[in-house]
Design a protein around this motif. Structure first.
Motif, PDB file in Angstrom:
ATOM      1  N   HIS A  38     -11.408  -4.946  11.569  1.00 41.42           N
ATOM      2  CA  HIS A  38     -12.506  -5.026  12.540  1.00 41.42           C
ATOM      3  C   HIS A  38     -12.834  -3.678  13.154  1.00 41.42           C
ATOM      4  CE1 HIS A  38     -13.362  -9.188  12.257  1.00 41.42           C
ATOM      5  NE2 HIS A  38     -12.077  -9.505  12.361  1.00 41.42           N
ATOM      6  N   LEU A  39     -11.797  -2.946  13.533  1.00 37.00           N
ATOM      7  CA  LEU A  39     -12.058  -1.629  14.117  1.00 37.00           C
ATOM      8  C   LEU A  39     -12.795  -0.739  13.114  1.00 37.00           C
ATOM      9  CD1 LEU A  39      -8.822  -0.848  16.155  1.00 37.00           C
ATOM     10  CD2 LEU A  39     -11.146  -1.113  17.012  1.00 37.00           C
ATOM     11  N   ALA A  40     -12.328  -0.731  11.879  1.00 35.83           N
ATOM     12  CA  ALA A  40     -12.929   0.126  10.861  1.00 35.83           C
ATOM     13  C   ALA A  40     -14.370  -0.290  10.592  1.00 35.83           C
ATOM     14  CB  ALA A  40     -12.121   0.053   9.572  1.00 35.83           C
ATOM     15  N   ASP A  41     -14.604  -1.580  10.695  1.00 38.06           N
ATOM     16  CA  ASP A  41     -15.921  -2.129  10.419  1.00 38.06           C
ATOM     17  C   ASP A  41     -16.896  -1.807  11.549  1.00 38.06           C
ATOM     18  OD1 ASP A  41     -17.891  -3.617   9.172  1.00 38.06           O
ATOM     19  OD2 ASP A  41     -17.261  -5.486  10.144  1.00 38.06           O
ATOM     20  N   MET A  42     -16.394  -1.861  12.783  1.00 34.72           N
ATOM     21  CA  MET A  42     -17.267  -1.695  13.947  1.00 34.72           C
ATOM     22  C   MET A  42     -17.503  -0.242  14.342  1.00 34.72           C
ATOM     23  SD  MET A  42     -17.691  -4.803  14.135  1.00 34.72           S
ATOM     24  CE  MET A  42     -18.886  -4.766  15.465  1.00 34.72           C
ATOM     25  N   ASN A  43     -16.606   0.644  13.924  1.00 30.34           N
ATOM     26  CA  ASN A  43     -16.731   2.039  14.337  1.00 30.34           C
ATOM     27  C   ASN A  43     -16.915   2.954  13.137  1.00 30.34           C
ATOM     28  OD1 ASN A  43     -15.898   1.934  17.376  1.00 30.34           O
ATOM     29  ND2 ASN A  43     -14.426   0.644  16.275  1.00 30.34           N
ATOM     30  N   GLU A  44     -17.391   4.139  13.431  1.00 28.49           N
ATOM     31  CA  GLU A  44     -17.585   5.108  12.352  1.00 28.49           C
ATOM     32  C   GLU A  44     -16.474   6.142  12.382  1.00 28.49           C
ATOM     33  OE1 GLU A  44     -20.855   7.577  11.644  1.00 28.49           O
ATOM     34  OE2 GLU A  44     -22.237   5.901  11.302  1.00 28.49           O
ATOM     35  N   TYR A  45     -15.362   5.806  11.750  1.00 27.48           N
ATOM     36  CA  TYR A  45     -14.267   6.762  11.730  1.00 27.48           C
ATOM     37  C   TYR A  45     -14.527   7.850  10.697  1.00 27.48           C
ATOM     38  CZ  TYR A  45     -11.801   3.545  14.706  1.00 27.48           C
ATOM     39  OH  TYR A  45     -11.450   2.766  15.761  1.00 27.48           O
ATOM     40  N   ASP A  46     -13.888   8.990  10.910  1.00 24.64           N
ATOM     41  CA  ASP A  46     -14.000  10.060   9.926  1.00 24.64           C
ATOM     42  C   ASP A  46     -12.919   9.916   8.873  1.00 24.64           C
ATOM     43  OD1 ASP A  46     -16.147  11.772  11.193  1.00 24.64           O
ATOM     44  OD2 ASP A  46     -14.743  11.564  12.850  1.00 24.64           O
ATOM     45  N   LEU A  47     -11.864   9.165   9.235  1.00 19.20           N
ATOM     46  CA  LEU A  47     -10.767   8.944   8.287  1.00 19.20           C
ATOM     47  C   LEU A  47      -9.966   7.726   8.716  1.00 19.20           C
ATOM     48  CD1 LEU A  47      -9.067  10.979   6.052  1.00 19.20           C
ATOM     49  CD2 LEU A  47      -7.408  10.589   7.830  1.00 19.20           C
ATOM     50  N   ILE A  48      -9.431   7.000   7.731  1.00 21.44           N
ATOM     51  CA  ILE A  48      -8.570   5.862   8.038  1.00 21.44           C
ATOM     52  C   ILE A  48      -7.228   6.042   7.340  1.00 21.44           C
ATOM     53  CG2 ILE A  48      -8.259   3.363   7.801  1.00 21.44           C
ATOM     54  CD1 ILE A  48     -11.391   3.202   7.763  1.00 21.44           C
ATOM     55  N   ILE A  49      -6.149   5.893   8.105  1.00 21.42           N
ATOM     56  CA  ILE A  49      -4.810   5.931   7.531  1.00 21.42           C
ATOM     57  C   ILE A  49      -4.332   4.494   7.488  1.00 21.42           C
ATOM     58  CG2 ILE A  49      -2.448   6.723   7.867  1.00 21.42           C
ATOM     59  CD1 ILE A  49      -3.661   9.095   9.441  1.00 21.42           C
ATOM     60  N   LEU A  50      -4.088   3.978   6.285  1.00 21.36           N
ATOM     61  CA  LEU A  50      -3.851   2.551   6.121  1.00 21.36           C
ATOM     62  C   LEU A  50      -2.524   2.247   5.439  1.00 21.36           C
ATOM     63  CD1 LEU A  50      -5.068  -0.389   6.122  1.00 21.36           C
ATOM     64  CD2 LEU A  50      -6.120   0.203   3.930  1.00 21.36           C
ATOM     65  N   ASP A  51      -1.654   1.579   6.173  1.00 27.11           N
ATOM     66  CA  ASP A  51      -0.392   1.132   5.580  1.00 27.11           C
ATOM     67  C   ASP A  51      -0.713  -0.073   4.698  1.00 27.11           C
ATOM     68  OD1 ASP A  51       2.218   0.768   4.960  1.00 27.11           O
ATOM     69  OD2 ASP A  51       2.843  -0.003   6.904  1.00 27.11           O
ATOM     70  N   LEU A  52       0.021  -0.236   3.582  1.00 28.82           N
ATOM     71  CA  LEU A  52      -0.281  -1.372   2.707  1.00 28.82           C
ATOM     72  C   LEU A  52       0.418  -2.649   3.158  1.00 28.82           C
ATOM     73  CD1 LEU A  52      -0.536   0.102  -0.894  1.00 28.82           C
ATOM     74  CD2 LEU A  52      -2.338  -0.632   0.665  1.00 28.82           C
ATOM     75  N   MET A  53       1.612  -2.499   3.699  1.00 29.46           N
ATOM     76  CA  MET A  53       2.365  -3.675   4.155  1.00 29.46           C
ATOM     77  C   MET A  53       2.007  -3.979   5.598  1.00 29.46           C
ATOM     78  SD  MET A  53       5.434  -4.998   2.626  1.00 29.46           S
ATOM     79  CE  MET A  53       6.904  -4.425   3.494  1.00 29.46           C
ATOM     80  N   LEU A  54       1.205  -5.029   5.783  1.00 28.35           N
ATOM     81  CA  LEU A  54       0.727  -5.316   7.133  1.00 28.35           C
ATOM     82  C   LEU A  54       0.757  -6.809   7.423  1.00 28.35           C
ATOM     83  CD1 LEU A  54      -2.494  -3.132   7.287  1.00 28.35           C
ATOM     84  CD2 LEU A  54      -0.444  -2.799   8.660  1.00 28.35           C
ATOM     85  N   PRO A  55       0.978  -7.186   8.674  1.00 33.51           N
ATOM     86  CA  PRO A  55       0.877  -8.605   9.007  1.00 33.51           C
ATOM     87  C   PRO A  55      -0.589  -9.050   9.084  1.00 33.51           C
ATOM     88  CG  PRO A  55       1.481  -7.320  10.946  1.00 33.51           C
ATOM     89  CD  PRO A  55       1.420  -6.364   9.804  1.00 33.51           C
ATOM     90  N   LYS A  56      -0.807 -10.331   9.029  1.00 36.39           N
ATOM     91  CA  LYS A  56      -2.127 -10.982   9.148  1.00 36.39           C
ATOM     92  C   LYS A  56      -3.065 -10.727   7.976  1.00 36.39           C
ATOM     93  CE  LYS A  56      -2.139 -11.656  14.055  1.00 36.39           C
ATOM     94  NZ  LYS A  56      -2.871 -11.574  15.294  1.00 36.39           N
ATOM     95  N   MET A  57      -3.306  -9.436   7.660  1.00 34.60           N
ATOM     96  CA  MET A  57      -4.101  -9.179   6.465  1.00 34.60           C
ATOM     97  C   MET A  57      -3.514  -7.963   5.764  1.00 34.60           C
ATOM     98  SD  MET A  57      -8.107  -8.119   6.053  1.00 34.60           S
ATOM     99  CE  MET A  57      -8.729  -9.278   7.252  1.00 34.60           C
ATOM    100  N   ASP A  58      -3.182  -8.161   4.520  1.00 36.85           N
ATOM    101  CA  ASP A  58      -2.596  -7.152   3.657  1.00 36.85           C
ATOM    102  C   ASP A  58      -3.480  -5.894   3.549  1.00 36.85           C
ATOM    103  OD1 ASP A  58      -2.768  -6.292   0.565  1.00 36.85           O
ATOM    104  OD2 ASP A  58      -0.693  -6.777   1.154  1.00 36.85           O
ATOM    105  N   GLY A  59      -2.844  -4.726   3.463  1.00 36.73           N
ATOM    106  CA  GLY A  59      -3.586  -3.464   3.402  1.00 36.73           C
ATOM    107  C   GLY A  59      -4.588  -3.403   2.264  1.00 36.73           C
TER     108      GLY A  59
END
Lengths: 222, 222
Positions: A38-59
């Motif tokens: 949601h954050l990535a969708d709602m905001n215009e980040y210049d970069l996203i650092i994304l872990d693959l192992m995540l709760p609720k929704m997989d990376g």
DNA sequence: ATATTTTCATTAAATTTTTGGTTCATTGAA
DNA sequence: TTCAATGAACCAAAAATTTAATGAAAATAT
């Protein structure tokens, strides 16, 4: 530059956040996949650092969904050392780079810099507008050879202006890239900071670089 | 200075680690080739001590793979006395020096010092910033001729600052080079140590050498 | 037992944000 | 064309917040 960290391990997330803030990036953190998406969708980040192992929704799902929605912010994956397959899948699904955990901060920083430089002349670490010069590695700023001392926010704001020389930047755009999630729209901090910056970079020089477009925003140009 | 030892013989590894820590280096140990490769790949060591005979991944392969990945940290090989061929291969593949087992610790130390000096003016064992002077062999520090007593950590920290005169060092960078793998980000030890150092090297002198950059880190300069 | 290293709580200082009056530019009416 | 009226931008200074310095206690290592 504004960066989103999607990482559930509080310690890792905190370590990255702190290190990036020392480098004057504006940083938001999401502690699970849903929030991250949601954050990535709602905001215009210049970069996203994304872990693959995540709760609720997989990376990987976060990644896929974002790319489906045409969010094309550079994404750097964090993966476990042995998760070769996920890494490959991730790169195929549109991630830009990856780093295996654990990693040294300097390594992460190098990759972030390289991703953020993408598009601009590679290996270049200096920004120039007229006789104003900013070094993105040492964070030193000078005009006409004279060094200028800036605070963190002043530096971030100036870097954003210089990266976008000639482009008109609205206050909303500035808030999105220089401030983080907690920015309050109904404030005039940006005006105040533009004022601070002008005092330091424009005041004693006849050729002004930072111009106001009434009712619209600001633009930096010679 | 931070050093990685890749050595499967626990006794040898422990012996080197202890000796180096007494010399105030921050030391990590890997007990097989794979672990060694990953640690070296992910962290920015100032030097790597690499045994050639290793389980899981052979020392020569570790070396080759690291150089392939453009890790150009100085590497000191440990080899058996009769393994002439491996030694030669190792040097050709990008190792910087070697030592045959068994060896005297003093011999190892001398070679380490010489490798770490590489790049700086040869034979120079002193660092100077203004009237502050540090001798890397005797570990003696003086300012304006007066000798200053430092503890181990204080010394390492000061050496790191002096090696990087004029460069801004963030807390993250300091942690990576002066502390080891187990450093905890959410502590203020670094601040405390900077304070200790200042008391000893700056307090009674009007010209301060150790400066704070708020929100960013510290820098040493005249 | 001693010295060093680390943690913790408090104090101090600088940055960031808010506030509110002033100035400036634009616009529509005189 | 000039003159208020209006809203936007500017700016100085106060307030709030964040970050760093410091003394001392606790933990750890020698």
């Amino acid at each position: 530059m504004r960066i989103l960290i999607v990482e559930d391990e509080k310690k890792v997330a905190g370590f990255i956040k702190k290190g990036l803030e020392e480098e004057t990036y504006a940083v938001d953190v999401a502690y699970d996949g849903e929030e991250g998406f949601h954050l990535a969708d709602m905001n215009e980040y210049d970069l996203i650092i994304l872990d693959l192992m995540l709760p609720k929704m997989d990376g990987l799902e976060v990644l896929t969904r974002l790319r489906d929605k045409k969010v094309n912010t550079p994404i750097l994956l964090l993966t476990a050392k042995d998760a070769v397959e996920d890494r490959v899948t991730g790169l195929n699904k549109g991630a830009d780079d990856y780093l295996t955990k654990p990693f040294a901060f300097s390594e992460l920083l190098a990759r972030i810099r390289s991703l953020l430089r993408r598009g601009q002349a590679e290996t270049q670490t200096e920004l120039k507008v007229g006789d104003l010069c900013l070094d993105m590695v040492s964070h030193k700023v000078s005009r006409n050879g004279e060094e200028i001392e800036l605070t963190g926010k002043e530096y971030s704001l100036l870097e954003y202006f210089m990266r976008n020389e000639g482009k008109v930047l609205t206050r909303t755009m500035i808030a999105e890239h220089v401030w983080d999630y907690n920015f309050d729209t109904f404030t005039n901090v940006i005006d105040v900071y533009v004022n601070h910056l002008r005092k330091k970079i424009d005041k004693k020089y006849p050729a002004k670089l930072l111009h106001t477009l009434r009712g619209v925003g600001y633009v930096m140009r010679v």
